[in-house]
Design an enzyme around this catalytic site. Structure first.
Site, PDB file in Angstrom:
ATOM      1  N   HIS A 102     -15.575  -2.666  16.065  1.00  0.00           N
ATOM      2  CA  HIS A 102     -16.288  -1.572  15.398  1.00  0.00           C
ATOM      3  C   HIS A 102     -15.326  -0.460  14.965  1.00  0.00           C
ATOM      4  O   HIS A 102     -15.709   0.708  14.878  1.00  0.00           O
ATOM      5  CB  HIS A 102     -17.383  -0.989  16.288  1.00  0.00           C
ATOM      6  CG  HIS A 102     -18.296  -2.011  16.880  1.00  0.00           C
ATOM      7  ND1 HIS A 102     -19.343  -2.570  16.170  1.00  0.00           N
ATOM      8  CD2 HIS A 102     -18.301  -2.614  18.098  1.00  0.00           C
ATOM      9  CE1 HIS A 102     -19.969  -3.451  16.931  1.00  0.00           C
ATOM     10  NE2 HIS A 102     -19.352  -3.503  18.107  1.00  0.00           N
ATOM     11  N   SER A 140       4.449   8.242  -6.245  1.00  0.00           N
ATOM     12  CA  SER A 140       3.436   9.002  -6.975  1.00  0.00           C
ATOM     13  C   SER A 140       4.106   9.786  -8.092  1.00  0.00           C
ATOM     14  O   SER A 140       5.243  10.241  -7.949  1.00  0.00           O
ATOM     15  CB  SER A 140       2.711   9.961  -6.027  1.00  0.00           C
ATOM     16  OG  SER A 140       1.970  10.924  -6.743  1.00  0.00           O
ATOM     17  N   LYS A 174       5.076  10.363  -1.366  1.00  0.00           N
ATOM     18  CA  LYS A 174       4.196   9.199  -1.239  1.00  0.00           C
ATOM     19  C   LYS A 174       4.961   7.883  -1.276  1.00  0.00           C
ATOM     20  O   LYS A 174       5.919   7.709  -2.018  1.00  0.00           O
ATOM     21  CB  LYS A 174       3.156   9.197  -2.376  1.00  0.00           C
ATOM     22  CG  LYS A 174       2.156  10.325  -2.328  1.00  0.00           C
ATOM     23  CD  LYS A 174       1.273  10.250  -1.103  1.00  0.00           C
ATOM     24  CE  LYS A 174       0.337   9.067  -1.137  1.00  0.00           C
ATOM     25  NZ  LYS A 174      -0.621   9.107  -2.245  1.00  0.00           N
ATOM     26  N   GLU A 218      -3.079  -3.224  -1.697  1.00  0.00           N
ATOM     27  CA  GLU A 218      -4.275  -2.661  -2.326  1.00  0.00           C
ATOM     28  C   GLU A 218      -4.734  -3.519  -3.500  1.00  0.00           C
ATOM     29  O   GLU A 218      -5.944  -3.766  -3.668  1.00  0.00           O
ATOM     30  CB  GLU A 218      -3.997  -1.232  -2.786  1.00  0.00           C
ATOM     31  CG  GLU A 218      -3.900  -0.234  -1.654  1.00  0.00           C
ATOM     32  CD  GLU A 218      -3.516   1.159  -2.121  1.00  0.00           C
ATOM     33  OE1 GLU A 218      -3.646   2.095  -1.318  1.00  0.00           O
ATOM     34  OE2 GLU A 218      -3.087   1.319  -3.280  1.00  0.00           O
TER      35      GLU A 218
END
Length: 461
Positions: free
Chosen positions: A228, A349, A355, A362
């Site tokens: 969970h 970025s 970043k 992704e």
């Protein structure tokens, strides 16, 4: 009382004062996984992908008007029509912009068909020699990117057939004896997909190797296990990774099983009702390496279950990759900082200089929806079709081709990325100490001292 985390495999080992008292089960699991995969070498050369030809959009209106399909009798069916097909309809119905990647499968199928026609005394030896010579030249022209693909000839079959007639004359006209484009395209697609399944399994093997090798390096690296998305119990990072090795082992099994149904010969079914020529389908199956022969001619030309089944297996491959991708993205976050991905698999970025974005995981996560969508598209394509072949089935190619390309590219990316993953074992261990991850161990300890489990559970909670 402080009880260390249990072993993630046998639940018997403990960490005592930072020293691992670890069972042999995890290393045994790694050894079994390694032996299971060892029959395939990660560095073995894989089958080369079919050439990716230019998309249909480059076929201009000018090329579509280059030849009148009636005046030249260049199509496979133009004899009974009184006016040419409208230019727009010609472009709308043509499939050569994407199905030409089946060209080598088409040539292989034609060579086997021609040899069978000769064996059955349907064509002569001279015709066979001419056909084989012409098809060899066509293959060379395609390999050298010198073959002229013509949109007015609709598809890969007619383009190759027309070129064969240009090269060898009447012998080329005799090649189509006893077959139809309906059983021809079914055969070509199965031949092509069979090779791609073997290619994909090779990449799955590589990914499994990468997972097993990383798991072996971290067989004793403790990390929190989650249910969970909450801290549950300590496990090892190696055990966690081997869960994915098991998922991909099921994927391999599914693909091998689907391959059996792909590897059934439809050629000889002709348009839908077979042929009156005394052909030998068993001989063609033997030459092309098919394990079985399609029994019902109507089903053989209209069946696309094999493509749907492959896409279902491919969707599961991508689903498993997506689950791994989600964890890589999470673990890379500074809130976890469990791992570091190789720089060549991350991006920066345009505005935030700090970043390091996990673009590859992704994108894999996003492309999973694309492959699942192709599965739904093929199911929808088939759901309303009466027997036998319908033009709808032309729409099976692009989803199938893109599914193969997406799965292969994604497997390659992960196979090459995982060996470069750097693990922060200390960060994982610190995380395992949070959230009362050894609470179950404490309850079990009380049970061993004579406390009923429900009472122990209540006491620890």
């Amino acid at each position: 009382l402080r009880v260390g985390p249990k072993c993630g495999v046998c639940f018997g080992g403990r960490l005592v004062n930072g020293t691992t008292i670890h069972c042999a089960a995890l290393r045994a699991a790694i050894r079994i996984a390694t032996q299971r995969i060892s029959r395939f070498s990660v560095n073995r050369p894989l089958h080369s992908h079919s050439p990716v030809y230019p998309p249909r959009s480059i076929m201009s209106e000018q090329s579509a008007k280059a030849g009148d399909p009636l005046a030249s009798k260049s199509t496979a069916w133009s004899g009974r029509f009184d006016e040419p097909v409208a230019d727009f309809v010609l472009r709308y119905t043509a499939s050569v912009g994407f199905d030409r990647r089946l060209a080598f499968a088409d040539i292989d199928g034609s060579l086997a068909h021609a040899a069978m026609l000769h064996e059955c005394d349907i064509i002569g030896a001279i015709d066979l020699a001419d056909i084989e010579r012409g098809l060899r030249q066509i293959r060379e022209e395609i390999e050298r990117d010198q073959f002229e693909w013509r949109v007015e000839l609709e598809d890969v079959h007619v383009n190759i057939g027309r070129r064969l007639i240009e090269l060898v004359g009447d012998a080329g006209k005799r090649l189509h004896t006893g077959r139809s484009r309906n059983d021809q395209i079914a055969t070509d697609t199965r031949l092509w997909l069979r090779g791609e399944i073997d290619h994909i399994v090779g990449w799955i093997d590589g990914l499994q190797h990468a997972l097993v090798e990383l798991a072996e390096r971290h067989a004793a690296t403790v990390m929190p296990g989650f249910t969970h998305m909450q801290v549950a119990q300590p496990v090892t990072f190696g055990h966690h990774l081997l869960a994915y090795a098991e998922m991909f082992e099921r994927d391999r099994a599914r693909l091998f099983d689907a391959r059996k149904r792909v590897n059934s010969l439809p050629l000889g079914s002709a348009a839908l009702a077979g042929t009156t020529y005394p052909i030998n389908r068993g001989l063609v199956a033997q030459k092309l390496g098919f394990e079985s022969i399609a029994e019902n001619s109507l089903d053989a030309v209209s069946d696309r279950d094999f493509a749907i089944e492959f896409c279902a297996a491919a969707a599961l491959v991508m689903t498993h990759i997506s689950r791994l991708a989600e964890e890589l993205v999470t673990w890379l976050s500074p809130r976890y900082a469990f791992i570091r991905l190789p720089d060549r698999y991350t991006t920066g970025s345009s505005i935030m200089p700090q970043k390091r974005n996990p673009d590859v995981p992704e994108l894999a996560r996003g492309k999973t929806g694309r492959v699942t969508g192709h599965l739904v598209a093929l199911l929808t394509l088939m759901k309303g079709q009466p027997l036998a072949y319908n033009k709808d089935n032309q729409e099976d190619k692009e989803p199938l081709f893109d599914t193969v390309d997406t799965v292969v590219d994604t497997l390659r990316a992960f196979s090459e990325m995982l060996p470069g993953v750097e693990v922060d074992a200390e960060a994982m261990h610190r995380a395992a100490e949070e959230g009362y991850s050894t609470a179950t161990d404490l309850a079990d300890y009380l049970v061993k001292k004579g406390v009923a489990f429900r009472d122990a559970h209540e006491a620890v909670a």
